[in-house]
Design a protein around this motif. Structure first.
Motif, short mmCIF file in Angstrom:
data_model
loop_
_atom_site.label_atom_id
_atom_site.label_comp_id
_atom_site.label_asym_id
_atom_site.label_seq_id
_atom_site.Cartn_x
_atom_site.Cartn_y
_atom_site.Cartn_z
N VAL A 84 -5.24 -1.92 7.72
CA VAL A 84 -4.58 -0.58 7.61
C VAL A 84 -5.52 0.50 7.85
CG1 VAL A 84 -2.72 1.05 7.32
CG2 VAL A 84 -2.21 -1.31 7.77
N CYS A 85 -5.87 1.59 9.12
CA CYS A 85 -6.79 2.53 8.48
C CYS A 85 -5.96 3.76 8.09
CB CYS A 85 -7.72 2.59 10.02
SG CYS A 85 -8.98 1.28 9.84
N PRO A 86 -5.39 4.04 7.14
CA PRO A 86 -4.50 5.20 7.33
C PRO A 86 -5.40 6.82 8.26
CG PRO A 86 -4.23 4.22 4.73
CD PRO A 86 -5.63 3.96 5.45
N TRP A 87 -6.56 7.11 7.94
CA TRP A 87 -6.71 7.40 8.39
C TRP A 87 -6.45 7.85 10.27
CZ3 TRP A 87 -8.64 4.29 5.41
CH2 TRP A 87 -9.87 3.19 6.25
N ALA A 88 -6.47 7.13 10.80
CA ALA A 88 -6.53 7.10 12.48
C ALA A 88 -4.98 6.80 12.80
CB ALA A 88 -6.94 5.38 12.70
N GLY A 89 -4.30 7.66 12.23
CA GLY A 89 -3.08 8.30 12.90
C GLY A 89 -1.77 7.50 11.84
N ALA A 90 -0.84 7.23 12.79
CA ALA A 90 0.91 6.94 11.97
C ALA A 90 0.35 5.27 12.04
CB ALA A 90 2.04 7.54 13.16
N VAL A 91 0.41 5.13 10.80
CA VAL A 91 1.01 3.83 10.32
C VAL A 91 1.81 2.71 11.08
CG1 VAL A 91 1.80 1.63 8.67
CG2 VAL A 91 0.61 4.23 7.54
N GLY A 92 0.63 1.27 12.55
CA GLY A 92 1.42 0.64 13.04
C GLY A 92 0.33 -0.08 13.31
N PRO A 93 0.76 -0.92 14.77
CA PRO A 93 -0.40 -1.92 14.94
C PRO A 93 -1.59 -1.13 15.38
CG PRO A 93 1.24 -2.18 16.02
CD PRO A 93 1.98 -0.80 14.96
N SER A 94 -1.40 0.34 15.74
CA SER A 94 -2.60 1.05 16.58
C SER A 94 -3.61 1.18 14.79
CB SER A 94 -2.29 2.07 17.36
OG SER A 94 -1.67 3.08 16.49
N SER A 95 -3.13 1.58 14.00
CA SER A 95 -3.75 1.91 13.11
C SER A 95 -4.58 0.53 11.78
CB SER A 95 -3.07 2.57 11.85
OG SER A 95 -2.16 2.51 11.19
N ARG A 96 -4.67 0.08 12.91
CA ARG A 96 -5.16 -1.59 12.06
C ARG A 96 -6.72 -1.36 12.55
NH1 ARG A 96 -2.17 -4.00 8.65
NH2 ARG A 96 -3.80 -5.98 8.19
N ALA A 97 -7.60 -2.22 11.61
CA ALA A 97 -8.99 -2.45 12.43
C ALA A 97 -9.33 -4.01 12.19
CB ALA A 97 -9.63 -1.12 12.05
N SER A 98 -9.65 -4.22 13.18
CA SER A 98 -10.11 -5.56 12.97
C SER A 98 -11.44 -6.17 12.59
CB SER A 98 -9.79 -6.26 14.48
OG SER A 98 -8.17 -6.12 13.78
N TYR A 99 -11.70 -6.83 11.86
CA TYR A 99 -13.65 -6.67 11.68
C TYR A 99 -13.54 -8.56 11.49
CZ TYR A 99 -12.03 -7.18 7.15
OH TYR A 99 -11.37 -7.09 4.87
N VAL A 100 -14.88 -9.06 11.53
CA VAL A 100 -15.33 -10.53 11.23
C VAL A 100 -16.16 -10.18 10.41
CG1 VAL A 100 -17.34 -12.11 12.50
CG2 VAL A 100 -15.65 -11.26 13.53
N ARG A 101 -16.20 -11.18 9.44
CA ARG A 101 -16.66 -11.42 8.25
C ARG A 101 -17.39 -12.56 7.74
NH1 ARG A 101 -12.27 -12.80 3.94
NH2 ARG A 101 -14.31 -13.49 3.44
N LEU A 102 -18.68 -12.85 7.76
CA LEU A 102 -19.13 -13.71 8.15
C LEU A 102 -19.92 -13.98 6.64
CD1 LEU A 102 -21.84 -12.85 10.70
CD2 LEU A 102 -20.01 -14.72 11.19
N PRO A 103 -19.82 -15.41 5.73
CA PRO A 103 -19.94 -15.23 4.83
C PRO A 103 -21.51 -15.44 4.03
CG PRO A 103 -19.34 -17.50 5.06
CD PRO A 103 -18.92 -16.47 7.17
N ILE A 104 -21.85 -14.86 2.54
CA ILE A 104 -23.70 -15.67 2.47
C ILE A 104 -23.61 -15.98 0.88
CG2 ILE A 104 -24.66 -13.36 4.27
CD1 ILE A 104 -24.19 -11.65 1.44
N ARG A 105 -23.88 -15.81 0.43
CA ARG A 105 -23.66 -16.12 -1.24
C ARG A 105 -23.27 -15.52 -2.09
NH1 ARG A 105 -27.77 -20.30 -1.64
NH2 ARG A 105 -29.86 -20.45 -0.62
N GLY A 106 -22.18 -16.28 -2.91
CA GLY A 106 -21.77 -15.86 -3.95
C GLY A 106 -20.40 -15.26 -3.57
N GLY A 107 -19.75 -15.73 -2.27
CA GLY A 107 -18.82 -14.85 -2.46
C GLY A 107 -19.11 -13.78 -1.68
#
Length: 149
Positions: A84-107
């Motif tokens: 959730v990105c509170p700075w993106a406006g009202a908290v709700g589905p539109s304030s969520r930002a999706s991202y992809v994580r690609l694992p590397i060493r050590g967590g």
């Protein structure tokens, strides 16, 4: 091995006319797969292209297939998350930002995230790493960095 085959006069250490984005992509693939690769930048950009019309066809090289396999293997390891990105406006589905994580060493992981996740931060060299792919050409990159200083 492919660089020596494509460019017979080349001697190690090899250098390519690839751009910073393709080199960064290779660094990410290398970190995620824990196997150093230069297939997406150094080798690929020595093949035939508009600047090197006499080069061999990259797609016909066995390393082109190996590069595709590396990318598939890397993307199989991805994890999708959102925040959730509170700075993106009202908290709700539109304030969520999706991202992809690609694992590397050590967590740790490399995250591929939209700018909206960082839009609340001041844009300066002191608090963020800035990737300058939007600034086309060396002079434009230097000018962008000077504006930030």
């Amino acid at each position: 091995e492919i660089v020596a085959r494509i460019v017979p006069f080349a001697r190690p250490p090899y250098y390519a006319n690839s751009d910073d984005q393709s080199l960064l992509n290779d660094a990410i693939v290398s970190a995620v797969l824990r196997n150093r690769t230069f297939l997406g930048s150094t080798a690929r950009y020595e093949g035939r292209n508009k600047y090197n019309p006499a080069g061999p066809d990259w797609a016909s090289q066995p390393e082109a297939q190996a590069h595709k396999e590396q990318l598939r293997a890397m993307w199989k390891l991805q994890k999708r998350s959102s925040v959730v990105c509170p700075w993106a406006g009202a908290v709700g589905p539109s304030s969520r930002a999706s991202y992809v994580r690609l694992p590397i060493r050590g967590g740790d992981a490399v995250a591929l995230a939209p700018r909206s996740l960082f839009a609340h931060l001041p844009y300066s060299a002191g608090n963020a790493i800035t990737h300058l792919t939007a600034a086309r050409g060396f002079a434009a990159k230097v000018a962008t960095l000077r504006k930030m200083a």
